[in-house]
Design an enzyme around this catalytic site. Structure first.
Site, short mmCIF file in Angstrom:
data_model
loop_
_atom_site.label_atom_id
_atom_site.label_comp_id
_atom_site.label_asym_id
_atom_site.label_seq_id
_atom_site.Cartn_x
_atom_site.Cartn_y
_atom_site.Cartn_z
N SER A 1 90.02 11.86 9.33
CA SER A 1 89.79 12.86 8.64
C SER A 1 90.57 13.09 7.32
CB SER A 1 90.22 14.41 9.23
OG SER A 1 91.52 14.23 9.86
N ASP B 1 95.95 23.00 6.15
CA ASP B 1 95.72 23.57 7.60
C ASP B 1 97.07 23.00 8.41
OD1 ASP B 1 95.27 21.07 8.28
OD2 ASP B 1 93.22 21.65 8.69
N HIS C 1 96.40 18.92 7.75
CA HIS C 1 95.96 18.06 6.60
C HIS C 1 96.68 18.57 5.41
CE1 HIS C 1 92.86 17.89 9.65
NE2 HIS C 1 92.66 16.77 9.45
#
Length: 379
Positions: free
Chosen positions: A57, A348, A351
């Protein structure tokens, strides 16, 4: 191994191509005219035609958007500072490292997702990302994320990509793209946090020493296959200080939410083994430059000393309470999302923010780029 990923019927191969070769040529020219001015000055005869990215991600610009996976970020408030506030599938408030790399090299402003149904043919020769949020070196990691694209399947997509490039440009040009491009591999975080510590399966089979050996074995196999396809410039990032991520502080850091040292020890152990494996590749193949990128050290410094880098908050993310919110829990219905994201190291609970990526990766890109070459020429 997991079953190979198969593109959805809603993402037909034809969606990537215009029926008109002339149109494709015009799009290539238009993109070249609009590309940002590169910061890195390429020495001698060095050319970087494309950047090709694999991993998780951290470098997924939206490949997961149309997949039946929980690992998605194509909804607000993700992307609130990206291209007019439109969520793209990037797991951040703005740009991600793969965007910064192509921008610094002057190739283009953003590195697109290969599975974006709106991807234009002109984007292919200058690079794409095959990364998928939720994947890792361990094949089980992508499976735990439910339909994330594992690294074996990302390689299959890469081979499909090369067939499409060959249909657009000459074979010589295709070979130049294969051999002269910069390959970036970002993985390992999900293996440590999700698959080993947060799931019982692997801990019943391995201790952390043997599990990191297992991770490196898969990393070596992946890099070996890239080399056999023709890759010669490969950047491989290590794991960050996993125990200091907000989510891991919440889950494993006790009442005071301290950094979880067992997670950090796993990261450092994996990183030392990965770095040694890359050195072995370079010794074995004289024309290969497989470069280890240390993310652990600079990110830990930033987390421990946020004000020294222009931040204020490093123990929680901006989204929601910042303690646990990630992917579906980080949504526009949460009333606690911060007002000033520039103060935060993390977007978040897992990340980083765009500002953090800029702070970390711009110096890394500039300092490490010469490592891929022998002076002013390819090795």
């Amino acid at each position: 191994m997991l079953q190979a990923f198969k593109p959805s019927p809603n993402m037909p191969s034809s969606a990537f191509f215009s029926p008109s070769l002339l149109l494709a040529t015009l799009l290539v020219l238009a993109t070249a005219l609009d590309v940002v001015r590169g910061i890195i000055k390429l020495p001698g005869s060095i050319v970087v035609p494309a950047v090709l990215v694999f991993g998780d991600s951290i470098v997924d610009p939206g490949n997961n958007n149309n997949l039946p996976t929980i690992a998605k970020a194509n909804f607000p408030p993700y992307g609130q500072n990206f291209m007019g506030g439109k969520p793209s599938g990037r797991f951040s408030n703005g740009k991600i490292p793969s965007d910064l790399i192509v921008e610094q090299l002057g190739i283009k402003e953003l590195l697109p997702a290969y599975l974006d149904p709106k991807l234009q043919p002109a984007e292919l020769p200058t690079g794409v990302s095959f990364a998928s949020g939720g994947c890792g070196y361990d094949p089980l990691t992508a499976k735990l994320s439910i339909h994330a694209i594992d690294l074996d399947s990302q390689l299959k997509l890469f081979k499909e990509y090369l067939a499409k490039v060959r249909a657009m440009v000459s074979e010589n040009r295709t070979q130049s793209i294969i051999s002269e491009s910069l390959y970036v591999v970002v993985a390992g975080s999900n293996d440590i946090s999700n698959t080993y510590f947060d799931s019982p399966t692997r801990r019943l089979q391995y201790d952390i020493s043997t599990y990191t050996d297992f991770m490196v074995q898969y990393a070596k196999a992946f890099i070996q296959e890239l080399y056999e396809i023709g890759a010669r410039r490969i950047a491989v990032t290590g794991a960050p200080p996993m125990g200091c991520l907000p989510s891991q502080r919440t889950l494993a850091g006790g009442k005071q939410r301290e950094c979880a040292e067992d997670y950090n020890e796993a990261s450092t152990l994996f990183n030392s083994k990965l770095s040694e494996a890359l050195d072995q590749f370079n010794n074995k193949y004289p024309h290969l430059r497989a470069v280890y990128i240390d993310i652990y050290t600079p990110l830990l410094s930033l987390i421990k000393n946020p004000r020294s880098y222009g931040f204020e908050v490093s123990d929680r993310g901006c989204c929601g309470t910042g303690l646990i919110e990630v992917i579906l829990l980080c949504n526009k219905l949460n009333p606690f999302t911060c007002k000033d994201v520039s103060k935060y190291v993390f977007w978040d609970s897992y990340h980083p923010t765009e500002k953090t990526y800029v702070t970390l990766f711009i110096p890394i890109i500039n300092s490490k780029f010469s490592s891929f070459y022998c002076g002013d020429r390819p090795c």
